[in-house]
Design a protein around this motif. Structure first.
Motif, PDB file in Angstrom:
ATOM      1  N   ASN A   1      12.866   8.813 -13.818  1.00  0.00           N
ATOM      2  CA  ASN A   1      14.090   9.545 -14.161  1.00  0.00           C
ATOM      3  C   ASN A   1      14.286   9.630 -15.668  1.00  0.00           C
ATOM      4  N   GLY A   2      13.948   8.549 -16.370  1.00  0.00           N
ATOM      5  CA  GLY A   2      14.105   8.558 -17.823  1.00  0.00           C
ATOM      6  C   GLY A   2      13.220   9.573 -18.508  1.00  0.00           C
ATOM      7  N   GLN A   3      12.056   9.824 -17.941  1.00  0.00           N
ATOM      8  CA  GLN A   3      11.115  10.771 -18.536  1.00  0.00           C
ATOM      9  C   GLN A   3      11.258  12.183 -17.968  1.00  0.00           C
ATOM     10  N   GLY A   4      12.289  12.388 -17.174  1.00  0.00           N
ATOM     11  CA  GLY A   4      12.579  13.751 -16.718  1.00  0.00           C
ATOM     12  C   GLY A   4      12.030  14.106 -15.369  1.00  0.00           C
ATOM     13  N   GLY A   5      11.535  13.118 -14.597  1.00  0.00           N
ATOM     14  CA  GLY A   5      11.037  13.397 -13.263  1.00  0.00           C
ATOM     15  C   GLY A   5      12.106  13.206 -12.203  1.00  0.00           C
ATOM     16  N   ARG A   6      11.694  13.163 -10.944  1.00  0.00           N
ATOM     17  CA  ARG A   6      12.630  13.002  -9.822  1.00  0.00           C
ATOM     18  C   ARG A   6      12.141  11.858  -8.944  1.00  0.00           C
ATOM     19  N   CYS A   7      13.027  10.923  -8.686  1.00  0.00           N
ATOM     20  CA  CYS A   7      12.672   9.763  -7.889  1.00  0.00           C
ATOM     21  C   CYS A   7      13.267   9.887  -6.491  1.00  0.00           C
ATOM     22  N   ASN A   8      12.422   9.753  -5.480  1.00  0.00           N
ATOM     23  CA  ASN A   8      12.848   9.847  -4.085  1.00  0.00           C
ATOM     24  C   ASN A   8      13.317   8.473  -3.613  1.00  0.00           C
TER      25      ASN A   8
ATOM     26  N   ALA B   1      12.061   5.236  -0.823  1.00  0.00           N
ATOM     27  CA  ALA B   1      11.975   3.887  -1.392  1.00  0.00           C
ATOM     28  C   ALA B   1      12.818   2.896  -0.610  1.00  0.00           C
ATOM     29  N   ASP B   2      13.991   3.313  -0.193  1.00  0.00           N
ATOM     30  CA  ASP B   2      14.863   2.432   0.581  1.00  0.00           C
ATOM     31  C   ASP B   2      14.205   2.028   1.897  1.00  0.00           C
ATOM     32  N   GLY B   3      13.409   2.928   2.464  1.00  0.00           N
ATOM     33  CA  GLY B   3      12.676   2.594   3.677  1.00  0.00           C
ATOM     34  C   GLY B   3      11.660   1.488   3.421  1.00  0.00           C
ATOM     35  N   LEU B   4      11.001   1.503   2.264  1.00  0.00           N
ATOM     36  CA  LEU B   4      10.052   0.452   1.910  1.00  0.00           C
ATOM     37  C   LEU B   4      10.765  -0.882   1.737  1.00  0.00           C
ATOM     38  N   ILE B   5      11.931  -0.834   1.109  1.00  0.00           N
ATOM     39  CA  ILE B   5      12.707  -2.058   0.893  1.00  0.00           C
ATOM     40  C   ILE B   5      13.118  -2.670   2.234  1.00  0.00           C
ATOM     41  N   ARG B   6      13.509  -1.815   3.179  1.00  0.00           N
ATOM     42  CA  ARG B   6      13.900  -2.317   4.503  1.00  0.00           C
ATOM     43  C   ARG B   6      12.696  -2.914   5.239  1.00  0.00           C
ATOM     44  N   ARG B   7      11.535  -2.269   5.109  1.00  0.00           N
ATOM     45  CA  ARG B   7      10.337  -2.810   5.751  1.00  0.00           C
ATOM     46  C   ARG B   7       9.995  -4.195   5.209  1.00  0.00           C
TER      47      ARG B   7
ATOM     48  N   SER C   1       0.835  -1.205   0.000  1.00  0.00           N
ATOM     49  CA  SER C   1       0.000   0.000   0.000  1.00  0.00           C
ATOM     50  C   SER C   1       0.868   1.252   0.000  1.00  0.00           C
ATOM     51  N   SER C   2       1.907   1.244   0.833  1.00  0.00           N
ATOM     52  CA  SER C   2       2.834   2.378   0.874  1.00  0.00           C
ATOM     53  C   SER C   2       3.606   2.500  -0.434  1.00  0.00           C
ATOM     54  N   LEU C   3       3.959   1.361  -1.017  1.00  0.00           N
ATOM     55  CA  LEU C   3       4.657   1.376  -2.305  1.00  0.00           C
ATOM     56  C   LEU C   3       3.787   2.011  -3.381  1.00  0.00           C
ATOM     57  N   GLY C   4       2.492   1.687  -3.360  1.00  0.00           N
ATOM     58  CA  GLY C   4       1.594   2.283  -4.337  1.00  0.00           C
ATOM     59  C   GLY C   4       1.506   3.797  -4.193  1.00  0.00           C
ATOM     60  N   SER C   5       1.448   4.276  -2.955  1.00  0.00           N
ATOM     61  CA  SER C   5       1.398   5.726  -2.725  1.00  0.00           C
ATOM     62  C   SER C   5       2.711   6.382  -3.126  1.00  0.00           C
ATOM     63  N   TRP C   6       3.830   5.741  -2.769  1.00  0.00           N
ATOM     64  CA  TRP C   6       5.143   6.279  -3.129  1.00  0.00           C
ATOM     65  C   TRP C   6       5.288   6.383  -4.643  1.00  0.00           C
TER      66      TRP C   6
END
Length: 306
Positions: free
Chosen positions: A284-291, A295-301, A162-167
């Motif tokens: 990033n490929g389309q010119g946006g910014r990825c946080n 994301a690393d916090g989700l991976i750790r969870r 759910s958090s991944l979807g929001s992120w």
């Protein structure tokens, strides 16, 4: 000392050195086989140590062309439960023979889906729905004492997705509307594109016949891609194949320097970290910014689920 007494003392001493045994201590664990790569990670995460999980398709493997090995057939023959995505993702799954229940998890999780893209897990909400199905199926095969643990892990796993979807929505939100475009070779990300309002251009599916790139197909692809707002062509592997290189030359768009992992879990990654990698590559490929910090916090969870 009488012989009987010496025998009694010896028996007591032997018992002191034997490990304490509890009923069922040596009972075999249920065997669960996960056919598809993403389901492998989901199943192992939910099952914990109470189930022996065998994964048939290795990380980076292609479910569409997968062929069973003798060791796979042996694992299936003793399986208590076999799970696969369904929707025709892995054609060989239709031929599975097992004494245990064979479950198309994606089809149960998405009973109303009538599209033709079996890569349903690219929308985190679909993965969360599959977790609910998996948890129910695992609860039927694990010891009763482990069912609460499976339910607890499933609740945390669904929370992570759910958090991944929001992120992911926040990351795609950094793209201007005109750049919410995803140009790939084959249709793989329609579920993700629909969730986040992206325009998916699956070039070889939409503009060629049987994946064959004829001059007329190249002309149509070039026109569509140039008019789309795309900044990059995404590839499933590096180096890119000759067809993508040809399209790159005709459109003037570069091929992304990082591949997308379309068919499951990337080598050395989890379902969550693979999804994060894909989203960041697209944004990033389309010119946006990825946080990436979030994301690393989700991976750790996800990794901490026990």
């Amino acid at each position: 000392m009488a012989l009987a007494s010496r025998f009694h003392l010896g028996a007591v001493a032997l018992l002191l050195f034997l490990p304490a045994l509890s009923p069922g201590a040596h009972a075999a664990k249920p065997n669960v086989v996960a056919v598809d790569g993403t389901l492998c990670d989901l199943t192992r995460t939910l099952a914990g140590s109470s189930v022996s999980v065998t994964c048939l398709i290795p990380p980076g493997g292609d479910p569409h062309s997968y062929r069973m090995k003798p060791s796979d057939r042996q694992a299936l023959s003793s399986a208590t439960l076999v799970v696969h995505i369904g929707f025709g993702l892995t054609p060989v799954a239709k031929k599975i023979s097992s004494r245990g229940q064979v479950v198309a998890v994606g089809e149960l999780a998405m009973p109303n889906y009538r599209g033709n893209d079996p890569h349903v897990w690219h929308d985190p909400a679909n993965s969360a729905a599959m977790i609910s199905v998996l948890a129910g199926k695992l609860a039927a095969v694990v010891p009763a004492s482990q069912r609460a643990s499976v339910a607890s892990r499933a609740a945390e796993a669904k929370s992570v997705f759910s958090s991944l979807g929001s992120w992911a929505g926040q990351q795609f939100g950094t793209l201007p509307s005109a750049q919410k475009v995803l140009v790939t070779d084959h249709q793989t990300y329609s579920h993700l594109a629909r969730r986040y309002g992206l325009k998916e251009i699956a070039m070889l599916d939409s503009y060629s016949t049987g994946g064959v790139l004829r001059p007329s197909s190249l002309t149509r692809i070039t026109q569509a891609v140039k008019a789309s707002g795309a900044k990059v062509i995404f590839t499933p592997a590096l180096p890119a194949n000759k067809t993508l290189k040809r399209i790159s030359r005709s459109t003037g768009l570069p091929i992304a320097s990082t591949p997308l992992y379309a068919e499951g879990v990337a080598a050395g990654q989890s379902a969550v970290s693979t999804s994060v990698s894909n989203v960041c590559t697209m944004v990033n490929g389309q010119g946006g910014r990825c946080n990436r910090a979030a994301a690393d916090g989700l991976i750790r969870r996800w990794s901490a689920i026990r």
